[in-house]
Design an enzyme around this catalytic site. Structure first.
Site, PDB file in Angstrom:
ATOM      1  N   SER A   1      77.300-101.896 -40.343  1.00 15.55           N
ATOM      2  CA  SER A   1      76.104-101.012 -41.352  1.00 15.55           C
ATOM      3  C   SER A   1      76.054 -99.866 -40.712  1.00 15.55           C
ATOM      4  O   SER A   1      77.110 -99.182 -40.632  1.00 15.55           O
ATOM      5  CB  SER A   1      74.807-101.958 -41.328  1.00 15.55           C
ATOM      6  OG  SER A   1      73.892-101.084 -42.317  1.00 15.55           O
TER       7      SER A   1
ATOM      8  N   TYR B   1      75.177 -94.677 -50.785  1.00 10.65           N
ATOM      9  CA  TYR B   1      75.866 -95.577 -49.521  1.00 10.65           C
ATOM     10  C   TYR B   1      74.939 -96.202 -49.002  1.00 10.65           C
ATOM     11  O   TYR B   1      75.173 -97.235 -48.200  1.00 10.65           O
ATOM     12  CB  TYR B   1      76.410 -93.995 -48.805  1.00 10.65           C
ATOM     13  CG  TYR B   1      76.582 -94.414 -47.219  1.00 10.65           C
ATOM     14  CD1 TYR B   1      78.027 -95.283 -47.018  1.00 10.65           C
ATOM     15  CD2 TYR B   1      75.964 -94.135 -46.238  1.00 10.65           C
ATOM     16  CE1 TYR B   1      78.327 -95.417 -45.883  1.00 10.65           C
ATOM     17  CE2 TYR B   1      76.312 -94.490 -45.081  1.00 10.65           C
ATOM     18  CZ  TYR B   1      77.509 -95.220 -44.742  1.00 10.65           C
ATOM     19  OH  TYR B   1      77.971 -95.445 -43.464  1.00 10.65           O
TER      20      TYR B   1
ATOM     21  N   LYS C   1      74.800-100.092 -47.416  1.00 13.64           N
ATOM     22  CA  LYS C   1      74.603-100.201 -45.810  1.00 13.64           C
ATOM     23  C   LYS C   1      73.272-101.339 -45.751  1.00 13.64           C
ATOM     24  O   LYS C   1      73.387-102.147 -44.919  1.00 13.64           O
ATOM     25  CB  LYS C   1      74.531 -99.046 -45.121  1.00 13.64           C
ATOM     26  CG  LYS C   1      75.868 -98.219 -45.025  1.00 13.64           C
ATOM     27  CD  LYS C   1      77.029 -98.946 -44.025  1.00 13.64           C
ATOM     28  CE  LYS C   1      77.824 -99.474 -45.021  1.00 13.64           C
ATOM     29  NZ  LYS C   1      78.860-100.283 -44.159  1.00 13.64           N
TER      30      LYS C   1
END
Length: 321
Positions: A170, A200, A204
């Protein structure tokens, strides 16, 4: 959002030397997604370090065969006879992911460590081949399908008293996800009006939540997520050398790839009792650092159910005879 990035511990945790602390990996079958960046990729560095400890086989899953073969050549020049094989896998194309799982299960009966390492960052608006927002589709949906299709193999391996692990790479960038965590109603759009780093961050965050829920539903499998640090990879440089370069100088520059790979190497190989199933770790071995959204198990369950519904048409391949 920047305060969250700067406040996160980056490389101030456990001192860890993979060359001396990774145990003998004899008999281990390992998958690493990504790993084709020329000399500055976390996947490639992870494979390099693991190769030094005698695993039975490492499979590099990547999109481009020529790049993968060049990476394997480099790795085997550093570790002669390193057992590394390529399987083609494009995370933006679920049919390609399905084919990769079939390819793997046609070759192996077991799987000990699955590194969900590949990813994209700060890309322009776009869609995967299956119509998902490009970063979410690549970083989460593709990996989720791969994991789903390999779960029978992972479970079978775990039933044989093996130490089975799934490591999701992550990022501290998950703190930049939308306030609600994940915009489920927009995941099949380009989200073009949403800043790229927010998109993004959402992907994650999904990596963390997916690992938490995987650990909850399949407790015999050790599933964790990690943040590698602000690492000097092509991915990070392309994004942060511009607008974050002054802040990067404040915190002392990027970590090396050798440093950046340590957290995932630690998570994948340290004694099982030293790792908390479902946890998110910052470098190295530091728990409890995620955002409040990353610890929301109701959100993790909702993401799991959404993902299961999206991937309902895909079934695990038949087991190796």
């Amino acid at each position: 959002m920047l305060y969250g990035i700067l406040d996160q511990p980056l490389g101030r945790g456990l001192k860890y030397d993979p060359d001396t602390e990774i145990p003998d990996l004899n008999g281990k079958i390992i998958i690493v997604t990504g790993g084709t960046y020329s000399n500055v990729g976390l996947g490639k560095e992870t494979i390099l370090r693991l190769s030094k400890h005698s695993p039975k086989q490492i499979y590099l899953l990547a999109r481009t065969q020529s790049k993968a073969e060049a990476a394997i050549k480099d790795l085997q020049s550093a570790v002669p006879k390193a057992p590394i094989s390529f399987i083609q896998c494009d995370l933006t194309d679920l049919k390609s992911v399905e084919a990769a799982a079939k390819d793997f299960t046609s070759k192996e009966k077991k799987l000990d460590i699955l590194y969900l390492n590949a990813g994209i960052m700060a890309t322009p608006p776009g869609l995967t081949k299956d119509g998902y927002e490009i970063q979410f589709g690549t970083n989460h949906v593709g990996h989720a399908l791969l994991t789903k299709l390999l779960l029978p193999t992972l479970e079978k391996t775990a039933e044989q008293a093996a130490d089975v692990r799934v490591i999701a790479v992550s990022s501290v960038g998950h703190v930049g996800a939308p306030w609600s965590g994940i915009c489920f109603d927009k995941l099949k759009t380009e989200m073009s009006w949403t800043p790229t780093m927010v998109r993004y961050g959402q992907s994650k965050l999904a990596n963390i939540l997916f690992a938490r829920e995987l650990a909850k539903r399949y407790p015999k499998i050790l599933a964790v997520s990690i943040h590698p640090g602000a690492v000097n990879t092509e991915l990070y440089r392309s994004v942060f050398n511009g607008w974050l370069s002054p802040l990067n100088r404040i915190r002392g520059g990027f970590d090396t790839v050798e440093t950046g790979a340590k957290n995932q190497l630690w998570a994948g190989t340290v004694k099982r009792e030293d790792v908390t199933n479902g946890e998110y770790y910052t470098p190295v071995a530091m728990s409890g650092q995620g955002s409040w959204n990353s610890q929301d198990m109701a959100l993790a369950a909702k993401l799991w159910e959404w993902t299961e519904n999206e991937l309902a048409g895909y079934e695990p391949p038949k087991a190796h005879p």
